[in-house]
Design a protein around this motif. Structure first.
Motif, PDB file in Angstrom:
ATOM      1  N   GLU A 372       0.859  -1.072   0.101  1.00  0.00           N
ATOM      2  CA  GLU A 372       0.006   0.135  -0.013  1.00  0.00           C
ATOM      3  C   GLU A 372       0.914   1.354  -0.139  1.00  0.00           C
ATOM      4  N   PRO A 373       0.601   2.312  -0.704  1.00  0.00           N
ATOM      5  CA  PRO A 373       1.140   3.534  -0.680  1.00  0.00           C
ATOM      6  C   PRO A 373       1.416   4.101   0.714  1.00  0.00           C
ATOM      7  N   LEU A 374       2.798   4.358   1.091  1.00  0.00           N
ATOM      8  CA  LEU A 374       3.307   4.879   2.464  1.00  0.00           C
ATOM      9  C   LEU A 374       3.460   6.425   2.236  1.00  0.00           C
ATOM     10  N   GLU A 375       3.157   6.688   3.596  1.00  0.00           N
ATOM     11  CA  GLU A 375       3.408   8.167   3.799  1.00  0.00           C
ATOM     12  C   GLU A 375       4.807   8.539   3.844  1.00  0.00           C
ATOM     13  N   ARG A 376       4.948   9.829   3.671  1.00  0.00           N
ATOM     14  CA  ARG A 376       6.423  10.447   3.403  1.00  0.00           C
ATOM     15  C   ARG A 376       6.932  10.782   5.015  1.00  0.00           C
ATOM     16  N   ILE A 377       8.252  10.410   5.249  1.00  0.00           N
ATOM     17  CA  ILE A 377       8.764  10.565   6.564  1.00  0.00           C
ATOM     18  C   ILE A 377       9.744  11.612   6.692  1.00  0.00           C
ATOM     19  N   HIS A 378       9.967  11.864   8.013  1.00  0.00           N
ATOM     20  CA  HIS A 378      10.964  12.942   8.210  1.00  0.00           C
ATOM     21  C   HIS A 378      12.445  12.487   8.483  1.00  0.00           C
ATOM     22  N   ALA A 379      13.140  12.431   7.554  1.00  0.00           N
ATOM     23  CA  ALA A 379      14.621  11.991   7.462  1.00  0.00           C
ATOM     24  C   ALA A 379      15.243  12.576   6.732  1.00  0.00           C
ATOM     25  N   ASP A 380      16.891  12.173   7.052  1.00  0.00           N
ATOM     26  CA  ASP A 380      17.877  12.873   6.172  1.00  0.00           C
ATOM     27  C   ASP A 380      18.157  11.866   4.885  1.00  0.00           C
ATOM     28  N   PRO A 381      17.697  12.452   3.335  1.00  0.00           N
ATOM     29  CA  PRO A 381      17.736  11.526   2.292  1.00  0.00           C
ATOM     30  C   PRO A 381      19.168  10.892   2.126  1.00  0.00           C
ATOM     31  N   MET A 382      20.065  11.641   2.289  1.00  0.00           N
ATOM     32  CA  MET A 382      21.588  11.166   1.932  1.00  0.00           C
ATOM     33  C   MET A 382      21.830  10.061   2.754  1.00  0.00           C
ATOM     34  N   LEU A 383      21.675  10.465   4.042  1.00  0.00           N
ATOM     35  CA  LEU A 383      22.006   9.233   5.115  1.00  0.00           C
ATOM     36  C   LEU A 383      21.208   7.995   4.643  1.00  0.00           C
ATOM     37  N   LEU A 384      20.016   7.846   4.593  1.00  0.00           N
ATOM     38  CA  LEU A 384      19.361   6.864   4.315  1.00  0.00           C
ATOM     39  C   LEU A 384      19.634   6.294   3.208  1.00  0.00           C
ATOM     40  N   ARG A 385      20.008   7.104   1.962  1.00  0.00           N
ATOM     41  CA  ARG A 385      20.553   6.273   0.830  1.00  0.00           C
ATOM     42  C   ARG A 385      22.028   5.760   0.951  1.00  0.00           C
ATOM     43  N   GLN A 386      22.626   6.058   1.904  1.00  0.00           N
ATOM     44  CA  GLN A 386      23.857   5.429   2.317  1.00  0.00           C
ATOM     45  C   GLN A 386      23.566   4.040   3.153  1.00  0.00           C
ATOM     46  N   VAL A 387      22.354   4.221   4.009  1.00  0.00           N
ATOM     47  CA  VAL A 387      22.125   2.980   4.566  1.00  0.00           C
ATOM     48  C   VAL A 387      21.639   1.853   3.674  1.00  0.00           C
ATOM     49  N   PHE A 388      20.866   2.230   2.757  1.00  0.00           N
ATOM     50  CA  PHE A 388      20.183   1.053   1.883  1.00  0.00           C
ATOM     51  C   PHE A 388      21.126   0.772   0.758  1.00  0.00           C
ATOM     52  N   GLU A 389      22.132   1.593   0.370  1.00  0.00           N
ATOM     53  CA  GLU A 389      23.014   1.218  -0.762  1.00  0.00           C
ATOM     54  C   GLU A 389      24.009   0.181   0.292  1.00  0.00           C
ATOM     55  N   ASN A 390      24.383   0.372   1.397  1.00  0.00           N
ATOM     56  CA  ASN A 390      25.435  -0.246   2.187  1.00  0.00           C
ATOM     57  C   ASN A 390      24.749  -1.858   2.224  1.00  0.00           C
ATOM     58  N   ILE A 391      23.394  -1.944   2.683  1.00  0.00           N
ATOM     59  CA  ILE A 391      22.832  -3.200   2.828  1.00  0.00           C
ATOM     60  C   ILE A 391      22.742  -3.789   1.399  1.00  0.00           C
ATOM     61  N   VAL A 392      22.338  -3.092   0.415  1.00  0.00           N
ATOM     62  CA  VAL A 392      22.169  -3.862  -0.851  1.00  0.00           C
ATOM     63  C   VAL A 392      23.376  -4.118  -1.659  1.00  0.00           C
ATOM     64  N   THR A 393      24.385  -3.429  -0.959  1.00  0.00           N
ATOM     65  CA  THR A 393      25.836  -3.928  -1.579  1.00  0.00           C
ATOM     66  C   THR A 393      26.094  -5.339  -0.933  1.00  0.00           C
ATOM     67  N   ASN A 394      25.880  -5.378   0.603  1.00  0.00           N
ATOM     68  CA  ASN A 394      26.319  -6.603   1.244  1.00  0.00           C
ATOM     69  C   ASN A 394      25.451  -7.778   0.656  1.00  0.00           C
ATOM     70  N   ALA A 395      24.112  -7.363   0.460  1.00  0.00           N
ATOM     71  CA  ALA A 395      23.341  -8.629  -0.064  1.00  0.00           C
ATOM     72  C   ALA A 395      23.947  -9.091  -1.575  1.00  0.00           C
TER      73      ALA A 395
END
Length: 524
Positions: A372-395
């Motif tokens: 289902e469509p998710l609402e936007r959240i208050h976060a730092d986009p650059m830091l979150l991108r670093q988080v998901f890129e690191n996990i995807v790279t490990n995967a």
């Protein structure tokens, strides 16, 4: 003269009874927390009943008017009946003898019936009032006399029975070691003698002045002395206990100081050990590239080196320099505080950008699921991108021969905070328990070219967003990383992101156990 002296003596006791009753009712509130308020209430009512009884007897020594005499006799008998009933209850309460509700109902019911009958009897037979000299404890006293009647004998015998009950109970309590009730026992014995005297002459039908007020005075004095001795003993025990607690507190204080000194020494040693371990890890990570760079530089200085070899060595130098630069960059990112510049972002967009890293991995099937469509959240986009890129790279690195990568975004609430949970699951080699438990520790890696700081930095970023990071993995079954991000980007009130040592379900900035303990001890 003797009659007025006796009346004055009894009147003084009336005042004393009223004062004692007032004190008992006032002290009842203070004793409520200790569960002793019943003792004070009953003793207060006993003193009030005795004040009525004693006032009636005192009036008979000085009053000669028929109307006043009738009232005095009635007050004397009613007060004596109520005093006998309450006395039994007081004795049971002081001696901790349990009287069933039926027994109490019978005692107070009999007293009420006799009181009503006494009122009726006095109203019927108060037509004859005369004065006659009587002997009281060896003294000749002129007192009012009335015709003897059976009800008076019943009242006197009932008072005697109540005194016998009190004396018996106190004797049993004294034999069981209740030394505080010895004064009450002597008062009860005096009451037995006085009520026995009254009952004996009442049964014989001979008019004699009542001696029960003197027996009740002795009984009340005995109970007061028992209560005083009880509180004196309690005070002594409290003082002894306070002294013992003070001594133990001093011992605990000394032991605590010794413990703090020992803890300080242990923390100092742990800090030194942690710094040494951290230095060894960093030195190891830096030494390998430096050794390669040194060897390449020495080779470049040789004469007659071919152009191809020269270019190869320069490539090695560039690669190792980049490796050192990446290591230093990771160290700086891990060491500096994470500062989030929050804004409204779409979790799906950030995850899609991170999944772009898998475009060159044709052997890996990537699936993005958003029920289902998710609402936007208050976060730092650059830091979150670093988080998901690191996990995807490990995967992706965990699936060198191919597999599937599934990313699921679902709304989630945790600890009263609503947000988004991102689940990144791969079908790679997975991790065993020892590797999974140390996955978030800095400098821990299972790859030769890794620095071991990737997941440590990821955990710090997630924690800075007030989120939670957890890893579920088994050997051969793949790995699933779950990241919860609150919608407001702040942890709920009272939330502490301190992970348990076993399941690692929180996002405390990861560090070796020794370093964590050392820092915790230094803060304390």
């Amino acid at each position: 003269m003797h009659a007025h002296s006796i009346a004055g003596f009894l009147s003084a006791w009336v005042v004393a009874y009223v004062a004692i009753a007032t004190f008992c009712f006032i002290a009842r509130r203070k004793e409520r927390l200790r569960g002793r308020e019943v003792d004070f209430v009953l003793f207060g009512f006993l003193c009030l009943a005795l004040s009525v009884h004693t006032a009636g007897v005192a009036a008979l020594h000085v009053m000669r008017d028929a109307a006043f005499v009738r009232g005095a006799l009635l007050a004397s008998d009613v007060g004596r009946l109520l005093a006998a009933a309450v006395l039994a209850h007081v004795v049971a309460q002081l001696s901790q003898v349990r009287l069933t509700p039926r027994v109490l109902f019978a005692i107070y019911g009999a007293a009420a019936l006799l009181g009503v009958a006494s009122v009726v009897e006095h109203v019927r037979q108060f037509d004859t009032v005369a004065e006659a000299p009587v002997t009281l404890l060896g003294l000749s006293v002129v007192e009012v006399t009335t015709p003897a009647h059976p009800l008076a004998a019943v009242v006197s015998v009932g008072s005697f029975a109540a005194a016998i009950f009190g004396a018996t109970v106190f004797v049993r309590s004294a034999l069981r070691g209740r030394a505080d009730l010895l004064p009450s026992l002597w008062g009860a014995l005096a009451l037995v003698v006085s009520t026995g005297y009254d009952g004996f002459y009442a049964v014989l039908g001979q008019g004699k002045p009542l001696t029960s007020p003197y027996g009740y005075a002795a009984f009340v004095m005995g109970v007061v002395m028992s209560l005083l001795s009880r509180y004196v003993a309690l005070r002594q025990r409290l003082e002894e206990r306070a002294s013992e607690l003070k001594q133990r507190s001093a011992e605990i204080a000394r032991a605590y100081e010794d413990l703090r000194a020992a803890q300080a020494e242990i923390v100092r040693k742990e800090q030194l050990a942690a710094v040494g371990e951290l230095s060894a890890v960093i030195a190891h990570e830096v030494r390998n590239p430096l050794a390669i760079i040194t060897t390449a530089v020495a080779t470049l200085r040789r004469e007659g080196l071919g152009e191809d070899d020269r270019q190869t060595l320069l490539g090695i130098l560039d690669e190792e320099a980049s490796r050192l630069n990446r290591l230093v960059g990771d160290l700086l990112r891990y060491a500096r505080p994470v500062r989030c510049e929050r804004q409204l972002v779409s979790p799906r967009e950030i995850v899609e950008r991170a999944l772009a890293l898998s475009q060159n991995q044709t052997s890996v099937k990537v699936t993005l699921v958003e029920p289902e469509p998710l609402e936007r959240i208050h976060a730092d986009p650059m830091l979150l991108r670093q988080v998901f890129e690191n996990i995807v790279t490990n995967a992706l690195q965990a699936m060198p021969t191919g597999g599937s990568l599934t990313v699921t975004l679902v709304p989630h609430a945790e600890s009263g905070a609503s947000g988004v949970e991102v689940r990144i699951a791969d079908t790679g080699e997975g991790m065993d328990t020892s590797v999974r438990d140390r996955a978030l520790d800095p400098f821990f890696t299972t790859r030769a070219a890794g620095t071991g700081l990737g997941l440590a930095i990821v955990a710090r970023i997630v924690d800075a967003h007030g989120g939670r990071l957890s890893i579920q993995s088994d050997v051969g079954a793949g790995t699933e990383v779950r990241i919860f991000l609150p919608q407001q980007g702040e942890p709920p009130p009272g939330r502490r992101s301190v992970p348990p040592e076993i399941n690692r379900t929180s996002s405390l900035p990861p560090m070796p156990v020794e370093v964590r303990r050392a820092f915790a001890g230094r803060k304390a």
